[in-house]
Motif scaffolding. Structure first.
Motif, PDB file in Angstrom:
ATOM      1  N   ASP A   1       0.831  -1.205   0.000  1.00  0.00           N
ATOM      2  CA  ASP A   1       0.000   0.000   0.000  1.00  0.00           C
ATOM      3  C   ASP A   1       0.868   1.258   0.000  1.00  0.00           C
ATOM      4  O   ASP A   1       0.587   2.215  -0.736  1.00  0.00           O
ATOM      5  CB  ASP A   1      -0.931  -0.008   1.212  1.00  0.00           C
ATOM      6  CG  ASP A   1      -1.660   1.303   1.374  1.00  0.00           C
ATOM      7  OD1 ASP A   1      -2.598   1.568   0.586  1.00  0.00           O
ATOM      8  OD2 ASP A   1      -1.287   2.083   2.288  1.00  0.00           O
ATOM      9  N   PHE A   2       1.928   1.273   0.794  1.00  0.00           N
ATOM     10  CA  PHE A   2       2.849   2.411   0.808  1.00  0.00           C
ATOM     11  C   PHE A   2       3.398   2.672  -0.593  1.00  0.00           C
ATOM     12  O   PHE A   2       3.383   3.806  -1.079  1.00  0.00           O
ATOM     13  CB  PHE A   2       3.990   2.158   1.803  1.00  0.00           C
ATOM     14  CG  PHE A   2       5.248   2.911   1.477  1.00  0.00           C
ATOM     15  CD1 PHE A   2       5.335   4.278   1.706  1.00  0.00           C
ATOM     16  CD2 PHE A   2       6.345   2.267   0.923  1.00  0.00           C
ATOM     17  CE1 PHE A   2       6.501   4.981   1.391  1.00  0.00           C
ATOM     18  CE2 PHE A   2       7.502   2.942   0.605  1.00  0.00           C
ATOM     19  CZ  PHE A   2       7.581   4.309   0.840  1.00  0.00           C
ATOM     20  N   PHE A   3       3.888   1.618  -1.236  1.00  0.00           N
ATOM     21  CA  PHE A   3       4.434   1.781  -2.579  1.00  0.00           C
ATOM     22  C   PHE A   3       3.367   2.253  -3.562  1.00  0.00           C
ATOM     23  O   PHE A   3       3.627   3.127  -4.392  1.00  0.00           O
ATOM     24  CB  PHE A   3       5.076   0.477  -3.065  1.00  0.00           C
ATOM     25  CG  PHE A   3       6.383   0.171  -2.402  1.00  0.00           C
ATOM     26  CD1 PHE A   3       7.499   0.966  -2.614  1.00  0.00           C
ATOM     27  CD2 PHE A   3       6.504  -0.927  -1.568  1.00  0.00           C
ATOM     28  CE1 PHE A   3       8.708   0.680  -2.014  1.00  0.00           C
ATOM     29  CE2 PHE A   3       7.716  -1.225  -0.960  1.00  0.00           C
ATOM     30  CZ  PHE A   3       8.817  -0.426  -1.184  1.00  0.00           C
ATOM     31  N   ASP A   4       2.175   1.700  -3.470  1.00  0.00           N
ATOM     32  CA  ASP A   4       1.087   2.113  -4.363  1.00  0.00           C
ATOM     33  C   ASP A   4       0.740   3.589  -4.173  1.00  0.00           C
ATOM     34  O   ASP A   4       0.558   4.324  -5.140  1.00  0.00           O
ATOM     35  CB  ASP A   4      -0.169   1.275  -4.115  1.00  0.00           C
ATOM     36  CG  ASP A   4      -0.043  -0.151  -4.598  1.00  0.00           C
ATOM     37  OD1 ASP A   4       0.894  -0.447  -5.382  1.00  0.00           O
ATOM     38  OD2 ASP A   4      -0.880  -0.984  -4.184  1.00  0.00           O
ATOM     39  N   ARG A   5       0.637   4.025  -2.920  1.00  0.00           N
ATOM     40  CA  ARG A   5       0.247   5.409  -2.631  1.00  0.00           C
ATOM     41  C   ARG A   5       1.294   6.417  -3.084  1.00  0.00           C
ATOM     42  O   ARG A   5       0.976   7.555  -3.417  1.00  0.00           O
ATOM     43  CB  ARG A   5       0.007   5.611  -1.128  1.00  0.00           C
ATOM     44  CG  ARG A   5      -1.281   5.047  -0.620  1.00  0.00           C
ATOM     45  CD  ARG A   5      -1.520   5.358   0.857  1.00  0.00           C
ATOM     46  NE  ARG A   5      -0.552   4.719   1.745  1.00  0.00           N
ATOM     47  CZ  ARG A   5       0.476   5.331   2.325  1.00  0.00           C
ATOM     48  NH1 ARG A   5       0.696   6.602   2.146  1.00  0.00           N
ATOM     49  NH2 ARG A   5       1.303   4.656   3.117  1.00  0.00           N
ATOM     50  N   CYS A   6       2.548   6.005  -3.084  1.00  0.00           N
ATOM     51  CA  CYS A   6       3.638   6.945  -3.381  1.00  0.00           C
ATOM     52  C   CYS A   6       4.156   6.857  -4.809  1.00  0.00           C
ATOM     53  O   CYS A   6       4.942   7.702  -5.235  1.00  0.00           O
ATOM     54  CB  CYS A   6       4.784   6.712  -2.395  1.00  0.00           C
ATOM     55  SG  CYS A   6       4.324   7.046  -0.683  1.00  0.00           S
ATOM     56  N   TYR A   7       3.705   5.866  -5.564  1.00  0.00           N
ATOM     57  CA  TYR A   7       4.272   5.595  -6.883  1.00  0.00           C
ATOM     58  C   TYR A   7       4.220   6.791  -7.827  1.00  0.00           C
ATOM     59  O   TYR A   7       5.249   7.212  -8.367  1.00  0.00           O
ATOM     60  CB  TYR A   7       3.579   4.392  -7.519  1.00  0.00           C
ATOM     61  CG  TYR A   7       4.064   4.124  -8.923  1.00  0.00           C
ATOM     62  CD1 TYR A   7       5.332   3.606  -9.144  1.00  0.00           C
ATOM     63  CD2 TYR A   7       3.270   4.411 -10.021  1.00  0.00           C
ATOM     64  CE1 TYR A   7       5.797   3.366 -10.430  1.00  0.00           C
ATOM     65  CE2 TYR A   7       3.724   4.171 -11.309  1.00  0.00           C
ATOM     66  CZ  TYR A   7       4.979   3.650 -11.503  1.00  0.00           C
ATOM     67  OH  TYR A   7       5.437   3.431 -12.770  1.00  0.00           O
ATOM     68  N   TYR A   8       3.059   7.340  -8.054  1.00  0.00           N
ATOM     69  CA  TYR A   8       2.948   8.403  -9.059  1.00  0.00           C
ATOM     70  C   TYR A   8       3.707   9.662  -8.662  1.00  0.00           C
ATOM     71  O   TYR A   8       4.314  10.314  -9.508  1.00  0.00           O
ATOM     72  CB  TYR A   8       1.483   8.714  -9.377  1.00  0.00           C
ATOM     73  CG  TYR A   8       0.839   7.574 -10.116  1.00  0.00           C
ATOM     74  CD1 TYR A   8       1.217   7.252 -11.419  1.00  0.00           C
ATOM     75  CD2 TYR A   8      -0.111   6.769  -9.497  1.00  0.00           C
ATOM     76  CE1 TYR A   8       0.659   6.184 -12.095  1.00  0.00           C
ATOM     77  CE2 TYR A   8      -0.685   5.694 -10.171  1.00  0.00           C
ATOM     78  CZ  TYR A   8      -0.287   5.405 -11.462  1.00  0.00           C
ATOM     79  OH  TYR A   8      -0.833   4.342 -12.111  1.00  0.00           O
ATOM     80  N   ALA A   9       3.709   9.975  -7.392  1.00  0.00           N
ATOM     81  CA  ALA A   9       4.467  11.152  -6.939  1.00  0.00           C
ATOM     82  C   ALA A   9       5.975  10.930  -7.088  1.00  0.00           C
ATOM     83  O   ALA A   9       6.716  11.871  -7.366  1.00  0.00           O
ATOM     84  CB  ALA A   9       4.123  11.460  -5.486  1.00  0.00           C
ATOM     85  N   ALA A  10       6.409   9.677  -6.899  1.00  0.00           N
ATOM     86  CA  ALA A  10       7.839   9.379  -6.948  1.00  0.00           C
ATOM     87  C   ALA A  10       8.357   9.126  -8.363  1.00  0.00           C
ATOM     88  O   ALA A  10       9.549   9.311  -8.624  1.00  0.00           O
ATOM     89  CB  ALA A  10       8.142   8.156  -6.076  1.00  0.00           C
TER      90      ALA A  10
END
Length: 165
Positions: free
Chosen positions: A72-81
């Motif tokens: 979930d952490f990776f999913d939530r941050c993917y587009y911003a990163a």
């Protein structure tokens, strides 16, 4: 020289992964010029990822996979990163009940998508918890394994401070 930031993101259910993440953070804190941020996966946000120069990702192995809250952490941050953290270094810690290899592969694939660079192979600590009782029991990570986690955190922090990564 600007201080560097190392972000340690982890999830834990039985305490083992938390011990490993804390040991890595402790090792990294010994490096002058490196600020260490230790965050649970649900609390870590895209701005935390963008504000860091390097990462330690720590997850338990759940059902032969990375923990869902870590994903979930990776999913939530993917587009911003995406395309904003390219080339930054990372290390992986896995607290496993069996071999931890699939969780390591999943995290490696995500880090590849984020375009990060691994500084070392995943550090997998196997608790050999195979029964329902052993799986649910609070974990106590051994001193030798925690020392390896501290060393990995220290190495990543030193590389950041020296500009190696």
């Amino acid at each position: 020289m600007n201080p560097k930031t190392l972000l340690v993101v982890y999830h834990t259910m039985t305490g083992g992964t938390a011990q490993m993440a804390q040991a890595a953070a402790e090792g990294a804190r010994g490096e002058p010029g490196v600020q260490v941020r230790l965050l649970r996966a649900p609390d870590a946000q895209p701005e935390d990822v963008l504000g860091a120069d390097g990462y330690v990702f720590a997850t338990p192995e759940n059902l032969a996979a990375m923990a869902g809250l870590m994903k979930d952490f990776f999913d939530r941050c993917y587009y911003a990163a995406l395309d904003r953290v390219n080339g930054r270094p990372y290390a992986t810690l896995i607290c496993a009940g069996s071999d931890g290899q699939n969780a390591a592969r999943q995290l490696e694939r995500i880090a590849t998508g984020w375009r990060l660079n691994a500084i070392a192979p995943a550090l997998i600590v196997c608790t050999h918890a195979q029964t329902p009782e052993a799986i649910a029991r609070p974990k106590q990570i051994g001193a030798d394994d925690l020392a390896q986690c501290r060393e990995l955190g220290a190495a990543l922090a030193a590389g950041l401070a020296l500009g190696v990564f």
